[in-house]
Design a protein around this motif. Structure first.
Motif, short mmCIF file in Angstrom:
data_model
loop_
_atom_site.label_atom_id
_atom_site.label_comp_id
_atom_site.label_asym_id
_atom_site.label_seq_id
_atom_site.Cartn_x
_atom_site.Cartn_y
_atom_site.Cartn_z
N ALA A 133 0.82 -1.22 0.00
CA ALA A 133 0.00 0.00 0.00
C ALA A 133 0.84 1.26 0.00
N GLY A 134 2.17 1.13 0.08
CA GLY A 134 3.05 2.28 0.07
C GLY A 134 3.21 2.93 1.43
N LYS A 135 2.73 2.31 2.48
CA LYS A 135 2.86 2.87 3.83
C LYS A 135 4.24 2.62 4.41
N LEU A 136 4.96 1.66 3.85
CA LEU A 136 6.32 1.32 4.28
C LEU A 136 7.21 1.20 3.06
N THR A 137 8.46 1.54 3.27
CA THR A 137 9.44 1.29 2.21
C THR A 137 9.92 -0.14 2.33
N LEU A 138 10.60 -0.65 1.30
CA LEU A 138 11.12 -2.01 1.34
C LEU A 138 12.13 -2.16 2.47
N ALA A 139 12.93 -1.14 2.70
CA ALA A 139 13.91 -1.21 3.78
C ALA A 139 13.22 -1.29 5.13
N GLU A 140 12.16 -0.53 5.30
CA GLU A 140 11.41 -0.56 6.57
C GLU A 140 10.73 -1.93 6.78
N ALA A 141 10.22 -2.49 5.72
CA ALA A 141 9.58 -3.80 5.81
C ALA A 141 10.59 -4.87 6.20
N LYS A 142 11.76 -4.81 5.55
CA LYS A 142 12.79 -5.80 5.86
C LYS A 142 13.28 -5.66 7.30
N ALA A 143 13.26 -4.47 7.84
CA ALA A 143 13.68 -4.24 9.22
C ALA A 143 12.61 -4.70 10.21
N ALA A 144 11.35 -4.70 9.81
CA ALA A 144 10.24 -5.06 10.70
C ALA A 144 9.96 -6.56 10.71
N TRP A 145 10.22 -7.22 9.61
CA TRP A 145 9.86 -8.65 9.51
C TRP A 145 10.58 -9.55 10.52
N PRO A 146 11.88 -9.37 10.82
CA PRO A 146 12.55 -10.30 11.74
C PRO A 146 11.86 -10.46 13.10
N ALA A 147 11.25 -9.42 13.62
CA ALA A 147 10.57 -9.53 14.92
C ALA A 147 9.37 -10.48 14.85
#
Length: 265
Positions: A133-147
């Motif tokens: 949806a464009g609410k996150l950048t790819l870098a932000e998504a990659k940083a959030a997924w590990p948790a």
């Protein structure tokens, strides 16, 4: 000087002497023979140990055999002599309570593991939704997924093990239709809760499958078993599958989480 020939008179007297001794010898011999016969006959018929069977000896009857009369003393069984006791019958209500408690413990463990695992899957999917949806950048998504993937594989393993234990259980948590009383009512309420949680777990099995596959794909990708393009394509397919199956679980999960089973102690 030689022996003089006997006179005729002397010869006759000698012959008469021999004829007188012969009858005596014959008589003695007859007495001896008769005595031996008597002794042999007495031994034959009066011997204490005959060589043949009694029926084989003329004039002697075979011994009479008799069958012992049956004993009139009453017989006793091992249980009568050892004083064995019968196993007391368990109260149906007590048995039903134990069955409910055992099944509820198994079901509660599976419910908790499913909730923990699918909560992680829900957050993982939402990050992908925000990325698309464009609410996150790819870098932000990659940083959030590990948790969202921390101990995720272990949580799925725990759910599968708890679910297998529940499936293997023979506990039914049921009470007779005609049973009344506080305890019987408590058993029925517990049975209703078990049914509700059972529906939640049915949805959880469906919803957790794409999450389990996605975690395996990630592991393969990190080990070099999948190309970046193949990993991304697989992830997008599982993302869509997760969006299709997770809502079914989420719709019934609150009811399952609030279900309770209060039983008499």
């Amino acid at each position: 000087m030689g022996q003089q020939p006997q006179t005729r008179r002397a010869i006759k007297e000698q012959q008469r002497g021999r004829r007188g001794i012969l009858p005596v010898l014959i008589g003695v011999l007859a007495v001896v023979v008769l005595g031996a016969a008597v002794w042999f006959g007495k031994g034959l018929f009066t011997s204490a140990e005959p060589t043949g069977s009694p029926s084989a000896i003329p004039g002697v009857a075979a011994p009479l055999t008799t069958t012992p009369a049956p004993s009139t003393t009453p017989s006793t069984t091992p249980s009568e002599t050892t004083g064995a006791t019968e196993t007391p019958e368990v109260d149906p209500i007590v048995k039903a309570v134990a069955s409910c408690r055992a099944k509820w413990a198994l079901q509660s463990a599976a419910r908790a593991d499913a909730y923990r695992s699918l909560s992680q899957w829900d957050r993982h999917l939402k990050i992908m939704n925000d990325l698309q949806a464009g609410k996150l950048t790819l870098a932000e998504a990659k940083a959030a997924w590990p948790a969202t993937t921390e101990k995720a594989a272990d949580n799925i393993v725990a759910f599968r093990a708890a679910d297998r234990a529940l499936a293997a259980s023979k506990d039914a948590c049921a009470v007779a239709a005609g049973a009344t009383g506080v305890d019987a009512d408590a058993i029925r309420r517990c049975a209703a809760s078990l049914k509700a949680v059972g529906g939640v777990l049915a949805q959880a099995r469906v919803a957790i499958a794409p999450w389990e596959t996605h975690l395996k794909d990630q592991s393969h990708f990190k080990a070099g078993g999948m190309t970046p393009a193949a990993a991304e394509a697989a992830w997008r397919a599982l993302w869509q599958k997760g969006l299709a199956t997770l809502p079914g679980y989420q719709a019934v999960a609150p009811q399952g989480q609030s279900a309770a089973c209060t039983l008499p102690s």
